[in-house]
Design an enzyme around this catalytic site. Structure first.
Site, PDB file in Angstrom:
ATOM      1  N   ASP A 285      -9.070   5.169  -6.721  1.00 44.82           N
ATOM      2  CA  ASP A 285      -7.752   4.703  -6.273  1.00 44.82           C
ATOM      3  C   ASP A 285      -6.999   4.123  -7.460  1.00 44.82           C
ATOM      4  O   ASP A 285      -7.513   3.253  -8.175  1.00 44.82           O
ATOM      5  CB  ASP A 285      -7.927   3.639  -5.175  1.00 44.82           C
ATOM      6  CG  ASP A 285      -6.610   3.265  -4.530  1.00 44.82           C
ATOM      7  OD1 ASP A 285      -6.329   3.777  -3.438  1.00 44.82           O
ATOM      8  OD2 ASP A 285      -5.871   2.460  -5.116  1.00 44.82           O
ATOM      9  N   ILE A 286      -5.768   4.619  -7.693  1.00 42.39           N
ATOM     10  CA  ILE A 286      -4.960   4.155  -8.826  1.00 42.39           C
ATOM     11  C   ILE A 286      -4.624   2.675  -8.655  1.00 42.39           C
ATOM     12  O   ILE A 286      -4.181   2.243  -7.588  1.00 42.39           O
ATOM     13  CB  ILE A 286      -3.671   4.977  -8.948  1.00 42.39           C
ATOM     14  CG1 ILE A 286      -4.005   6.456  -9.159  1.00 42.39           C
ATOM     15  CG2 ILE A 286      -2.817   4.466 -10.109  1.00 42.39           C
ATOM     16  CD1 ILE A 286      -2.781   7.354  -9.169  1.00 42.39           C
TER      17      ILE A 286
ATOM     18  N   ASN B 181       5.783   2.489  -8.544  1.00 49.51           N
ATOM     19  CA  ASN B 181       6.884   2.984  -7.715  1.00 49.51           C
ATOM     20  C   ASN B 181       8.047   1.998  -7.685  1.00 49.51           C
ATOM     21  O   ASN B 181       9.216   2.393  -7.756  1.00 49.51           O
ATOM     22  CB  ASN B 181       6.393   3.247  -6.287  1.00 49.51           C
ATOM     23  CG  ASN B 181       5.697   4.581  -6.152  1.00 49.51           C
ATOM     24  OD1 ASN B 181       5.981   5.516  -6.885  1.00 49.51           O
ATOM     25  ND2 ASN B 181       4.779   4.673  -5.212  1.00 49.51           N
TER      26      ASN B 181
ATOM     27  N   ASP C  52       5.351   9.986  -8.590  1.00 44.15           N
ATOM     28  CA  ASP C  52       4.817  11.334  -8.347  1.00 44.15           C
ATOM     29  C   ASP C  52       4.240  11.924  -9.629  1.00 44.15           C
ATOM     30  O   ASP C  52       3.188  12.581  -9.617  1.00 44.15           O
ATOM     31  CB  ASP C  52       5.918  12.247  -7.814  1.00 44.15           C
ATOM     32  CG  ASP C  52       6.264  11.961  -6.365  1.00 44.15           C
ATOM     33  OD1 ASP C  52       5.530  11.176  -5.728  1.00 44.15           O
ATOM     34  OD2 ASP C  52       7.259  12.515  -5.867  1.00 44.15           O
TER      35      ASP C  52
ATOM     36  N   GLU D 178      -2.446   7.256  -3.122  1.00 43.16           N
ATOM     37  CA  GLU D 178      -2.916   7.256  -4.512  1.00 43.16           C
ATOM     38  C   GLU D 178      -4.433   7.321  -4.593  1.00 43.16           C
ATOM     39  O   GLU D 178      -5.033   6.960  -5.601  1.00 43.16           O
ATOM     40  CB  GLU D 178      -2.399   6.003  -5.241  1.00 43.16           C
ATOM     41  CG  GLU D 178      -2.932   4.687  -4.716  1.00 43.16           C
ATOM     42  CD  GLU D 178      -2.072   4.087  -3.605  1.00 43.16           C
ATOM     43  OE1 GLU D 178      -2.127   2.851  -3.434  1.00 43.16           O
ATOM     44  OE2 GLU D 178      -1.356   4.841  -2.910  1.00 43.16           O
TER      45      GLU D 178
END
Length: 329
Positions: free
Chosen positions: A204-205, A212, A221, A246
């Site tokens: 997971d980022i 964002n 994106d 993500e």
């Protein structure tokens, strides 16, 4: 613009809408996005605009509640739209299969007719002196048959490509082109059914929401694409899929936990070394990292996914940018 192009444009916008709100690309969520973007359900659109006013993003609970409450402007609420969409897809595939069968039958009929014509020509040749005209007619018929078979082959190939594309679209994430959750679930089930041991990694980022918020969803994106590409390259030949938002999943068949840990750490280092900038302004985005949890899987993929998710949460809670794997005591 023809209907096919309009539908494709709407589908692309729907996927972007889901990504912007960090919603999984499930059939229900896609239907929700479709209803909102096309204005097919005015009540739903008004409610969504009210929730998202000021830049607030939707949550899955918002989608579920609105879908349940949506009035029947599109039939019997949103559920009927989803059913109709699935029926339309199945009908389209069935039509393509029937068309393929028709093409095959046509080719067989043409071949049979050609055989009969050759036989007739042979009979004519045996009873006539004008052999040149008979041979010329046979050559002409041969050329015509070749043209028919070539066209049939081209139509068959087009149908095959359409079917392959339909199958691929159903199992691919539109943004990253990685296998989607449906494809990963199917693969896990196949491995489990065959008794194949494997490791599963959830990645997971870190701080993705802040990316964002600072740079916009278009940059978000791009970050997702970069992480997806880096994971796919460094984890090859093992399959990397986008599980939603993500979050990514890596399936490592016949790999033990220690080896899986080493591979994921290699990928984590590779992602952290990328020097990312905003394409339009050259502004530095900063280091992008991810956290990961690894679990071993036997015959219960769901249990392994839950364990990997739990270890991912532990990695997030303990500082992020790390991988956690706990070997059995």
């Amino acid at each position: 613009m023809d209907r096919k192009k309009i539908n494709r444009k709407t589908a692309t916008e729907a996927i972007r809408f889901l990504d912007a709100n960090m919603l999984d690309a499930t059939p229900t969520n896609y239907t929700f996005a479709y209803l909102y973007l096309t204005g097919a359900n005015g009540w739903l659109r008004k409610q969504v605009d009210g929730i998202t006013d000021g830049g607030v993003r939707l949550h899955q609970k918002d989608v579920d509640d609105l879908m349940d409450a949506a009035p029947g402007e599109t039939g019997h609420g949103a559920a009927s739209t989803l059913d109709a969409q699935m029926d339309e897809q199945q009908a389209g595939l069935r039509h393509q299969m029937l068309s393929f069968a028709d093409l095959t039958a046509k080719a067989l009929n043409n071949t049979g007719a050609f055989g009969r014509e050759l036989a007739e020509s042979a009979e004519q040749a045996s009873g006539t002196r004008d052999l040149a005209s008979v041979i010329s007619a046979m050559i002409e018929k041969t050329a015509e048959m070749e043209r028919r078979l070539a066209e049939t082959c081209r139509e068959t190939e087009r149908l095959r490509q359409d079917l392959d594309a339909a199958r691929d679209d159903a199992t691919r994430d539109a943004l990253t082109n990685l296998p989607n959750r449906r494809a990963i679930d199917r693969q896990l089930k196949t491995f489990a059914d065959h008794g194949m041991p494997m490791a599963i990694a959830f990645c997971d980022i870190d701080h993705f929401k802040s990316i964002n918020d600072r740079f916009g969803h278009a940059v978000g994106d791009r970050v997702l694409k970069v992480v997806a590409e880096t994971l796919a390259e460094t984890m090859a030949p093992h399959v990397v899929g986008r599980f939603g938002g993500e979050e990514f999943v890596v399936v490592l068949p016949q790999v033990d936990g220690a080896t899986a840990f080493t591979l994921v750490e290699k990928a984590r280092t590779a992602v952290g070394e990328r020097n990312l900038r905003v394409r339009d302004t050259d502004e530095v985005i900063g280091q992008v990292t991810f956290s990961a949890g690894i679990a071993l899987c036997g015959n219960d993929p769901e249990a392994a996914l839950r364990e990997a998710d739990s270890l991912l949460y532990e990695a997030k809670s303990s500082g992020r940018n790390r991988t956690i794997y706990k070997a059995a005591a």
